[in-house]
Enzyme design. Structure first.
Site, PDB file in Angstrom:
ATOM      1  CG  LEU B 141      -1.319   0.631   1.750  1.00  0.00           C
ATOM      2  CD1 LEU B 141      -2.684   1.442  -0.023  1.00  0.00           C
ATOM      3  CD2 LEU B 141      -2.274   1.225   2.486  1.00  0.00           C
ATOM      4  CG  ASN B 142       2.550   2.368   3.246  1.00  0.00           C
ATOM      5  OD1 ASN B 142       1.683   1.429   4.338  1.00  0.00           O
ATOM      6  ND2 ASN B 142       2.416   3.688   4.150  1.00  0.00           N
ATOM      7  CG  HIS B 195      -4.887  -1.902   1.152  1.00  0.00           C
ATOM      8  ND1 HIS B 195      -4.818  -2.974   1.395  1.00  0.00           N
ATOM      9  CD2 HIS B 195      -4.895  -1.087   1.688  1.00  0.00           C
ATOM     10  CE1 HIS B 195      -4.338  -2.593   3.222  1.00  0.00           C
ATOM     11  NE2 HIS B 195      -4.852  -2.150   2.531  1.00  0.00           N
ATOM     12  CE1 TYR B 268      -8.529   1.923   5.450  1.00  0.00           C
ATOM     13  CE2 TYR B 268     -10.031   2.311   7.197  1.00  0.00           C
ATOM     14  CZ  TYR B 268      -9.044   2.255   6.940  1.00  0.00           C
ATOM     15  OH  TYR B 268      -8.312   2.068   7.236  1.00  0.00           O
ATOM     16  CD  GLN B 269     -17.525   8.298  -0.921  1.00  0.00           C
ATOM     17  OE1 GLN B 269     -17.849   7.962   0.587  1.00  0.00           O
ATOM     18  NE2 GLN B 269     -17.123   8.916  -1.535  1.00  0.00           N
ATOM     19  CG  HIS B 424     -11.561  -0.936   6.904  1.00  0.00           C
ATOM     20  ND1 HIS B 424     -10.655  -0.890   7.568  1.00  0.00           N
ATOM     21  CD2 HIS B 424     -10.552  -0.360   5.723  1.00  0.00           C
ATOM     22  CE1 HIS B 424      -9.728  -1.174   6.633  1.00  0.00           C
ATOM     23  NE2 HIS B 424      -9.341  -0.690   5.698  1.00  0.00           N
ATOM     24  CG  HIS B 426     -17.488  -1.055  12.514  1.00  0.00           C
ATOM     25  ND1 HIS B 426     -17.272   0.198  14.121  1.00  0.00           N
ATOM     26  CD2 HIS B 426     -15.757  -0.888  12.725  1.00  0.00           C
ATOM     27  CE1 HIS B 426     -15.913   0.519  14.088  1.00  0.00           C
ATOM     28  NE2 HIS B 426     -15.465  -0.619  13.060  1.00  0.00           N
ATOM     29  CG  ASP B 444     -19.752   4.562  15.296  1.00  0.00           C
ATOM     30  OD1 ASP B 444     -18.644   4.188  15.862  1.00  0.00           O
ATOM     31  OD2 ASP B 444     -20.352   4.301  14.811  1.00  0.00           O
ATOM     32  CD  GLU B 674     -19.003  30.092  38.856  1.00  0.00           C
ATOM     33  OE1 GLU B 674     -19.874  31.210  39.551  1.00  0.00           O
ATOM     34  OE2 GLU B 674     -18.455  30.191  38.785  1.00  0.00           O
TER      35      GLU B 674
END
Ligand SMILES: [Ca+2]
Ligand SMILES: [Ca+2]
Ligand SMILES: [Ca+2]
Ligand SMILES: [Mg+2]
Ligand SMILES: [Mg+2]
Ligand SMILES: [Mg+2]
Ligand SMILES: [Mg+2]
Lengths: 743, 743
Positions: B141-142, B195, B268-269, B424, B426, B444, B674
């Protein structure tokens, strides 16, 4: 022409005989009003404040007058309405003077008449929680605040009222109220306490407007020859102390140190500053012979300066003693105090920059002066420096020490090496708190109270204030045998204070504050030396913290560090528990969950955390048998009154030890770029070279191999004394109280 | 003159024959460079960005070139250096083109030569944690990201290089690297996954610069005829799915819905948007016949718009699926994406206001256009509206629904009624999160990871991401029998999605989103209806939340509310425990401390909390046998990887129930004045009128006696259907899916 002459002579005669006092003259003066009118439209900050106030008051006038029969606690309807009333009356009075529109005078008059009608029939407030119940409010304190503001409104509309109205209002409202707050409630009026200050000032202000010298006298010197033992107030403070003076001037002498520090702490000083300063201004206007701003070497003006310095980078007050976080010098009472201090003091241009940030001024000649000088470009930055503020009426009861970094980021250490702080004091001798760029790094918990939030005990103090917030374990200082300083006993704590040993900030790169405490635990001497260090080996300013404990026998010593943030890493192994129980049973320990603990086999222990996108590492010396306890606030907290903040406690069982710690600020994290910089400590090892009554010494070994040694002479503070000390086969020689050098 | 003519003719011939491609042409074009040069000094935002970039690059050039042998994980030295290198090369290339100073070209050339020297001898990276180890970095990936940036630098200096240099660099670095990332690592290159997108784009970008059509083809369509079963990647995602297409275009088709929502979620988008958009621009420049911005009805441009809308008031992304909080559209990849979308889209002036806030532009013709149009005053506010974003390649796999208040404060509800979200994702079907003025009200949790913080598992995912953050109980949705949706099984979850039932925001005062989930727990149907309400009886917008559960047998149903803030009060009694244990053993329950619990005897239960100086009250229906559980995150968290945030869980044991809740925003607290305003809920009673498969109905009784009834038709969503329903002896008739009226 002849007529004019006669009128003039009459006026002169009346003035000379004192037959009629000029109005307004309490806060706004006739001359002040004239000056203001002449400048209107040409003083941006004053004009803006005036416009805001006018908008607010106009809206209230549209709503009509509402003077309900008192019934509710703080936060409740009648309480909030009476509060709104005095604020609006005071402002309406000012608007009447400045704008000349009679609707404002009518509003004040009509409201005063309503109060005057109601007051004679009022019993004490139905809520019975106060040791000194008021009539309009549940406590005399609030009634006094009402009167402090309303006196100003009364002065502003005095000339608008008919003689009959004046007589009616004074007879039915102001005179009986002044007596009610003083002779009828001596346990409130005749103390050395911020409550009494408000009471004294309330009575004094209305006395000045009514031109009642006997009442002025009562305000200045208290009720004479009063004898009674009234026990404790709601906060546990003593009501009368044998031989103590009373009245405004006594309240000015006792709680203020010669440096202007108010022994209850900054939060209450901020609250007290308004009555002190506004009455100072009133006395200066009506009875200048009292010389309020010269009293005790100008302590009132020093007090304002002290308050401005008792703040973090954002202007928020250090949480000394009972203190609600977030309170700052942007509060209204400090707008007033600052303007008055500027006007009657030496017109310090650095105060103007704070006034600019405050964004408003007091609507009188003091605020006018501030606004004009800001307009004329006279403002200079208010540069907060390291500072020692002595405590105690004579300045001999220890001190608050403030160390501020001089390079790179703003790091500020506050040391509480002072007296108990009266009924709002905490049992926290030698405790410290630390701020980075206006954020708390090592926090003082502050108070356990939600001021003005009715659901939380009517906005009053919560029981957790006593069981948790005041206790020693709630602070970053030593607890011996799980017992608070002085056994947590107010009577004992009030007898003692810590003592400064050294405060030396001459070298901006090695600023030292050191203090001793010998009374908190009889038989145990604690000395804490804190050093604010700039050194090119560190990215940011560094705090050295040496807590030297020497006792006549073995004890359990706990030193908590209330770090705020997310744990990033530790240099030692620890275990987290599967079930949580409290760390102890009493003295605040019952409020701490024990989350985990560990030990270090390397002689030191480091904790790195992240907060506000900055990394911090605390490295502390720890023997293999010392416990490193992870705790969290919140046990025995049935109503979620406490914040669930974390703590790391270093626990040693010994009769003598040096708790030596280094706190580094380093690196940064950016959650948008996700760049992480310098997330690691620069220290590879911290070790104790010497722990004893006479000397404390540590060695810091850096990741790059560099070594630093810091030695403190604990029993000889002279700047000229020569020292020679052998540590690990090496002889160190130096002159003065401390040694710091790269090896 | 003749010579000029010959040169011209030659150029035309060369261009026509495609013998030599023009450079730069990948991102910056020759025309773009000319336009930029013509405008320099007259486009404030562009000029400012250029100055910043120049300062940064100049500083790097002074430091000299550093191309270390790869060794470290993310956060470590070699990793960070190679990252810095590609960023600096890309920028230096741009500076060379715009400023014409050869020092930038020399810097890029020399660095490329260093990489070209090193690359042939490099094995895969010594760190063995990735399913697809890179060479320069621990994962391909990198390496791909490196190549995406470096391709741009190469294009910018291409004409500066000698033929020999070009040949050397392509032979030793770019060609083998392109093969390494594709044919040598097919499990990385040939997937539908972010990726692979990076891999495809990296190969495609360098292919376009090298004018290698076969390689471009591989990038666009993947490696042909590849067959292997490579199992799972590090996040647990499937590597190959039978029959799936590969390459850039397939990655554009599959994860994006027709509305431009990327199924992994906004975080991730945002990350994927850069390669998608930059390659879109490159294709548009070099191979416009591919029509990247028209592909799938312009899904790339829609994707940018979707991302801008998937944010709270501050521009921070909703924490859907694995998502690090704080990431926002101010991130660099979205500066680029926005500029490209503006340029190739319909020049939507509301994008300009976001570009203004971003404070910088991409240094090419797209950024120039944005900066010029901002300069010319074309910017309009970006008005975030309620919105439905379908999920799934064909838009038929549920949706993300966003309801935004239209009056008073900004209240934003996000509903996750969508598909799993690939690796990714949930297990949080029908979960909601709520924002007030850019602050989380019901959160979340997001992911359990500290991106780029080396101490925390090298900056990678923490085990708590799987054991906690992905689990259902970490979300504001129903958990049945303490088991996550789909049993927490990825293979099962990936087969299903929720379905939208109604999304109707036509009436700005009663906006409705309703969705159903029938697969998370076989035999159980969940339908959640959320309503964003403006009504004059409430100070602020109000959220109605109706979670209707119907099952074929009795279960334990937990509905958590992850409120953020300090508890102010509850309407019910509860007990806090003396010792804490975990709420359960598995599926995330092992990470929750059970702090206390209570029950309500009044039919409803209200919790008021304070956060960011605002009050919130959740009122929820609760029978006498329902448990109201106070929990806190942090159990079984040996390294303090989790945040100790609180939760209130409503627990019912039943086969059918309506969890009906109303969330009010009210009042304010000011810690400087206050003043506390409107700290109390306006609701005196909330009751269920009907709970069933066909209808859900509630009644809200206000403190002032007013009553509201809301009824939802759960099985007939038609807008024209007439309904008649008898509830508590009263007959309600209405047309359409829901009824809401003051009684
Ligand atoms: Ca008090
Ligand atoms: Ca602050
Ligand atoms: Ca936000
Ligand atoms: Mg304290
Ligand atoms: Mg003394
Ligand atoms: Mg989640
Ligand atoms: Mg479907």
């Amino acid at each position: 022409m002849l007529l004019k002459r006669i009128v003039f002579i009459c006026c002169v005669l009346i003035a000379q005989n004192g037959l009629a006092q000029e109005h307004p003259n309490l806060i706004l003066t006739k001359q002040g009003v004239n000056d203001i009118k002449a400048q209107l439209g040409n003083v941006p900050l004053f004009d803006a404040t005036l416009a805001q106030v006018k908008e607010k008051v106009d809206a209230q006038i549209l709503k009509g007058i509402d003077v309900p029969v008192p019934k509710d606690m703080a936060g409740g309807y009648t309480h909030e309405q009476h509060k709104l009333n005095y604020l609006t009356m005071q402002e309406a009075g000012v608007l009447y003077q400045i704008l000349g529109d009679e609707k404002y005078a009518i509003y004040v008059r009509d409201m005063l008449m309503e109060y005057a009608k109601m007051f004679p029939g009022l019993p004490r407030h139905p809520q019975e929680r106060s040791y000194a119940r008021g009539k309009l409010f549940w406590q005399c304190l609030n009634d006094s605040v009402w009167l402090v503001y309303t006196s100003q409104a009364y002065d502003c509309v005095y000339n608008f009222l008919s003689k009959k109205e004046v007589k009616y209002i004074e007879k039915n409202l102001f005179k009986p109220m002044a007596d009610f707050l003083s002779v009828d409630t001596p346990q409130f009026f005749n103390r050395i306490h911020n409550h009494s200050t408000w009471g004294n000032v309330a009575v004094g202000m209305i006395a000045l407007v009514m031109d009642d010298d006997a009442l002025v006298d009562r305000a200045l010197y208290g009720i004479k020859d009063l004898k009674l033992d009234a026990g404790k107030d709601n906060d546990g403070g003593d009501i009368f102390v044998e031989g103590q003076k009373a009245g405004f001037l006594a309240n000015l002498e006792e709680p203020f140190s010669p440096d202007g520090y108010y022994t209850e702490g900054a939060y209450y000083q901020r609250y007290a500053m308004y009555p002190f300063m506004i009455f100072g201004e009133a006395l200066q206007n009506v009875k200048p012979e009292v010389k309020p701003f010269e009293h005790k070497n100008g302590v009132l003006l020093k007090g304002v300066d002290a308050l401005m310095n008792l703040t973090d980078k954002d202007g928020e007050f250090f949480a000394l003693n009972d203190s609600q976080k977030g309170m700052s010098y942007y509060t209204a009472s400090l707008v007033s105090a600052l303007d008055i201090a500027y006007y009657y003091g030496d017109r310090d241009p650095s105060l103007l920059s704070i006034a600019q940030e405050q964004g408003r001024v007091q609507l009188d000649q003091t605020g006018l002066a501030v606004a004009m000088d800001i307009r004329d470009g006279k403002a200079k930055p208010f540069d907060k420096k390291s500072l020692l503020l002595t405590d105690g009426a004579d300045g001999d009861q220890g001190a608050i020490s403030i160390l501020r970094s001089t390079k790179n980021d703003d790091l500020t250490l506050v040391g509480k090496n002072a007296a108990q702080g009266l009924s709002h004091g905490h049992y926290d001798k030698l405790s410290i708190s630390l701020f980075h760029e206006g954020n708390e790094v090592l926090q003082d918990y502050g108070l356990a109270r939600f001021v003005n939030i009715e659901q939380k005990n009517g906005g009053g103090y919560l029981k957790e204030n006593k069981t948790w917030a005041k206790q020693t374990i709630a602070h970053n200082t030593i607890v011996q045998d799980e017992t608070s300083h002085f056994g947590g006993k107010y009577d004992v704590g009030s007898l003692h204070h810590s003592d400064m040993y050294v405060f030396d900030v001459e070298n901006p790169d090695v600023q030292i504050s050191s203090a001793k405490e010998v009374n908190a635990y009889p038989g145990t001497v604690m000395q804490r030396t804190t050093v604010m260090l700039n050194n090119e080996s560190f990215e940011q300013p560094v705090l050295l913290d040496l807590m030297q404990v020497n006792s006549d026998k073995k004890h359990q010593f706990d030193l908590p560090f209330y770090y705020l943030g997310q744990v990033i890493s530790t240099s030692f192994d620890y275990e987290k528990y599967q079930t949580l129980s409290t760390l102890g049973k009493d003295h605040g320990y019952q409020h701490l969950w024990k989350e985990g603990s560990g030990r270090s086999t390397t002689g030191d222990a480091a904790l790195t955390w992240r907060s506000h996108d900055t990394f911090f590492t605390l490295t502390t010396t720890a023997d293999a048998e010392d416990d490193l306890i992870f705790g969290r606030i919140g046990a025995n907290d049935p109503e979620y009154n406490l914040r669930p903040d974390p703590v790391l406690i270093v626990r040693k069982n010994t009769d003598s030890a040096l708790f030596a710690s280094v706190l580094e600020t380093h690196g940064s994290y950016n959650s948008v770029s996700e760049f992480s910089e310098n997330a690691f400590s620069s220290i590879s090892k911290l070790s104790v070279l010497k722990s004893g009554v006479d000397y404390s010494a540590i060695q810091i070994t850096m990741m790059n191999g560099d070594e630093f040694v810091f030695i403190m002479s604990n029993s000889e503070a002279s700047k000229t004394q020569k020292h020679e000390l052998k540590l690990n086969a090496k002889v160190y020689t130096w002159t003065g109280v401390s040694y710091f050098k790269k090896q």
